[in-house]
Design an enzyme around this catalytic site. Structure first.
Site, PDB file in Angstrom:
ATOM      1  N   SER A   1       0.836  -1.202   0.000  1.00  0.00           N
ATOM      2  CA  SER A   1       0.000   0.000   0.000  1.00  0.00           C
ATOM      3  C   SER A   1       0.874   1.257   0.000  1.00  0.00           C
ATOM      4  O   SER A   1       1.662   1.457  -0.930  1.00  0.00           O
ATOM      5  CB  SER A   1      -0.950  -0.056   1.202  1.00  0.00           C
ATOM      6  OG  SER A   1      -2.007   0.857   1.074  1.00  0.00           O
TER       7      SER A   1
ATOM      8  N   ASP B   1     -10.050  -5.091  -3.959  1.00  0.00           N
ATOM      9  CA  ASP B   1      -9.471  -4.093  -3.057  1.00  0.00           C
ATOM     10  C   ASP B   1     -10.285  -2.795  -3.104  1.00  0.00           C
ATOM     11  O   ASP B   1     -10.342  -2.134  -4.137  1.00  0.00           O
ATOM     12  CB  ASP B   1      -8.023  -3.819  -3.471  1.00  0.00           C
ATOM     13  CG  ASP B   1      -7.247  -3.035  -2.431  1.00  0.00           C
ATOM     14  OD1 ASP B   1      -7.873  -2.277  -1.664  1.00  0.00           O
ATOM     15  OD2 ASP B   1      -6.012  -3.170  -2.392  1.00  0.00           O
TER      16      ASP B   1
ATOM     17  N   HIS C   1      -8.020  -5.582   0.683  1.00  0.00           N
ATOM     18  CA  HIS C   1      -6.746  -4.885   0.902  1.00  0.00           C
ATOM     19  C   HIS C   1      -5.950  -5.609   1.979  1.00  0.00           C
ATOM     20  O   HIS C   1      -5.822  -5.142   3.116  1.00  0.00           O
ATOM     21  CB  HIS C   1      -7.023  -3.433   1.301  1.00  0.00           C
ATOM     22  CG  HIS C   1      -5.835  -2.528   1.196  1.00  0.00           C
ATOM     23  ND1 HIS C   1      -5.171  -2.302   0.010  1.00  0.00           N
ATOM     24  CD2 HIS C   1      -5.196  -1.784   2.140  1.00  0.00           C
ATOM     25  CE1 HIS C   1      -4.174  -1.462   0.226  1.00  0.00           C
ATOM     26  NE2 HIS C   1      -4.160  -1.137   1.511  1.00  0.00           N
TER      27      HIS C   1
END
Length: 221
Positions: free
Chosen positions: A117, A169, A200
């Site tokens: 991320s 996600d 995620h």
């Protein structure tokens, strides 16, 4: 610039390779430490794992709350707005960790940069601008916000790049991962793209693929 505090996991033998692995927003260096046993790497794998802790800063999208973050996010969505200078500063701190590993005897082409991320966005910038050849780049559930401004390093034009994303996600949309892929392809890189039926996070199948990629990239047998 202060050197980042890190969780470091030493191999059972003398280290000759290193993985520098960056966490996501609101997490810390312990986040991916727990994955190591699941990788099931050879017991004699000479790999030092380094999990830096990001600084804690105010994050605009979370009401200005102070939390671990590599940079401030000003606006969510596919056109995410962020503090680019903070991202660049974080990338420079990753470069410092690379230099520290080299000073400890690890060749640059035995160092993998990984990130999840936010950490992946920093990893893209740090790895692809680094002036000497690295071993690989692992980009997990992330995006490439500096793709239009980065000065790519000629030394890493053939860098093995593994890009992994959850097909469901809701945080970093799959389209953002594909935009990163398109930017890499446009710059004549040859990234590998994998998706997993997840949101995620990470999943077992992905962890197994990461392990196989580490083994292949670092010639671990």
């Amino acid at each position: 610039m202060t050197t980042l505090n890190c969780v470091e996991v030493e191999p059972q033998v003398t280290a000759s390779a290193a993985v520098i692995w960056l966490h996501g927003l609101g997490s810390n260096g312990h986040d991916f430490e727990s994955i190591l046993p699941e990788l099931k790497l050879p017991q004699d794998a000479p790999v030092r794992f380094i999990f830096p802790h990001s600084p804690s800063i105010a994050v605009t999208i979370n009401g200005g709350m102070v939390m671990p973050a590599w940079y401030d996010i000003l606006e969510m969505g596919a056109g995410r707005k962020l503090n680019v200078q903070q991202l660049l500063d974080s990338a420079n701190q990753v470069v410092e960790l690379i230099e520290r590993e080299r000073a400890r005897g690890i060749a640059s082409d035995r160092i993998i940069i990984a990130g999840f991320s936010q950490g992946g966005a920093v990893a893209y910038q740090a790895a692809l601008s680094y002036p000497d050849k690295l071993a690989g780049l692992l980009a997990l559930s992330t995006y490439f916000p500096t793709s239009d401004s980065i000065e790519f390093s000629d030394a890493n034009r053939e860098l093995p790049i593994e890009v992994m994303h959850g097909s469901h996600d809701p945080v970093v949309l799959p389209s953002m991962g594909k935009d990163a892929l398109a930017a890499l392809n446009s710059a004549n890189f040859n990234p590998n793209w994998r998706t997993y039926p997840m949101e995620h996070n990470v999943c077992l199948e992905q962890i197994q693929d990461i392990a196989a990629w580490f083994k292949h990239t670092l010639n671990l047998g």
